[in-house]
Scaffold this motif. Structure first.
Motif: not given
Ligand SMILES: NC(=O)c1ccc[n+]([C@@H]2O[C@H](COP(=O)([O-])OP(=O)(O)OC[C@H]3O[C@@H](n4cnc5c(N)ncnc54)[C@H](OP(=O)(O)O)[C@@H]3O)[C@@H](O)[C@H]2O)c1
Length: 255
Positions: A14, A16, A19, A39, A59-60, A86-87, A89, A155, A180, A182, A184, A187
């Motif tokens: 994840g 790109s 987080l 992806r 694609d994970l 990580n990937t 959510g 989780r 918590g 972030f 992004t 969120v």
């Molecule tokens: N941000 C927060 O506050 C928070 C809080 C709790 C938990 N989390 C968890 O932490 C993780 C990362 O969150 P984030 O906020 O950084 O999310 P994000 O901004 O949506 O980033 C997700 C990353 O995962 C990649 N991804 C999504 N689907 C994928 C797939 N099928 N294959 C490969 N890569 C894939 C996305 O790239 P592409 O879509 O381009 O493939 C992107 O690089 C998530 O699982 C989320 O649930 C985040």
């Protein structure tokens, strides 16, 4: 403090944006060689280019994607010393809103992708230097999140995986981070969904969330990236099997 990761080789899932992107930046800033996977997209290429890293389009959520990403990353980096699991959510929704197909998507995307990444990486990590794995989880490992039942179920399973693997894979270390809230893309889209469901504005959803966070704000992904780089590094050489909350004080549970 020198984290001791200069020249070490990491694959960040994840990577790109969000987080994962921040973890990749933190590792690269410390001199590590980093491959980021998501992806295939221009965003992924840009994330890799910004850190002089390697972009691995995969694609994970597919059966072969994780192993393919690990194989190609290790090939390009010349081995593997660390893995960030990580990937994207899992889909949002209450239990009543989630159907069989959505659960299958959540299980593949969140649980299976993690198992597959770790399974594929272990043989390479055994040959790595001070090898370690970091799993990005969620505050749902400590307290369920309303309207995010997939996370509440999946989780904690991954938290159990971390604790269960400690014995099996030592001296490879494995730890987790429970984020918590972030700022992004993930969120932001969750907040929009909450606002639509409650018939209110995104601003009021965000204000209510900020009011629950003792530090009074959403986190900057780089604040998580720095903790992640430490946990992955030899500087954390005696930290194993822990899940660290990075949440501005949001979760009050003990420990
Ligand atoms: N941000 C927060 O506050 C928070 C809080 C709790 C938990 N989390 C968890 O932490 C993780 C990362 O969150 P984030 O906020 O950084 O999310 P994000 O901004 O949506 O980033 C997700 C990353 O995962 C990649 N991804 C999504 N689907 C994928 C797939 N099928 N294959 C490969 N890569 C894939 C996305 O790239 P592409 O879509 O381009 O493939 C992107 O690089 C998530 O699982 C989320 O649930 C985040």
């Amino acid at each position: 403090m020198d984290l001791g990761i200069k020249g070490r080789r990491y694959l960040v899932g994840g990577g790109s944006r969000g987080l994962g992107g921040a973890v990749a930046r933190a590792l690269a800033q410390e001199g590590a060689a980093v491959a980021v996977t998501a992806r295939a997209s221009a965003e992924l290429d840009a994330s890799a280019a910004a850190i002089n890293g390697i972009a691995i389009g995969a694609d994970l959520s597919t059966a072969d994607g994780p192993a393919d990403a690990v194989r190609r990353a290790a090939g390009s980096l010349g081995g593997l010393d660390g893995l960030v699991v990580n990937t994207g959510g899992p889909p949002a929704g209450t239990f009543a809103e989630l159907d069989e197909a959505t659960w299958a998507r959540a299980i593949n995307g969140t649980l299976q992708s993690s198992l597959r990444l770790i399974r594929a990486a272990l043989p390479l990590l055994r040959d790595g230097r001070d090898p370690s794995i970091l799993v990005i989880l969620s505050s749902s490992v400590r307290e369920p999140i309303a309207g995010l039942m997939t996370s509440n179920v999946l989780r904690p399973g991954l938290a159990g995986l971390i604790k269960g693997l400690v014995d099996e894979i030592a001296p490879i270390r494995i730890n987790g981070i429970a984020p918590g809230r972030f700022d992004t893309e993930r969120v932001r889209s969750l907040d929009i969904g909450r606002a639509e469901r409650a018939g209110t504005s995104v601003e009021s959803v965000q204000a209510a969330m900020r009011a629950r966070i003792p530090l009074g704000r959403y986190g900057d992904p780089d604040e998580l990236g720095r903790v992640a780089a430490f946990l992955l590094s030899p500087a954390a050489s005696y930290v194993d099997g822990v899940i660290i909350g990075v949440d501005g004080g949001l979760i009050r549970s003990l420990p």
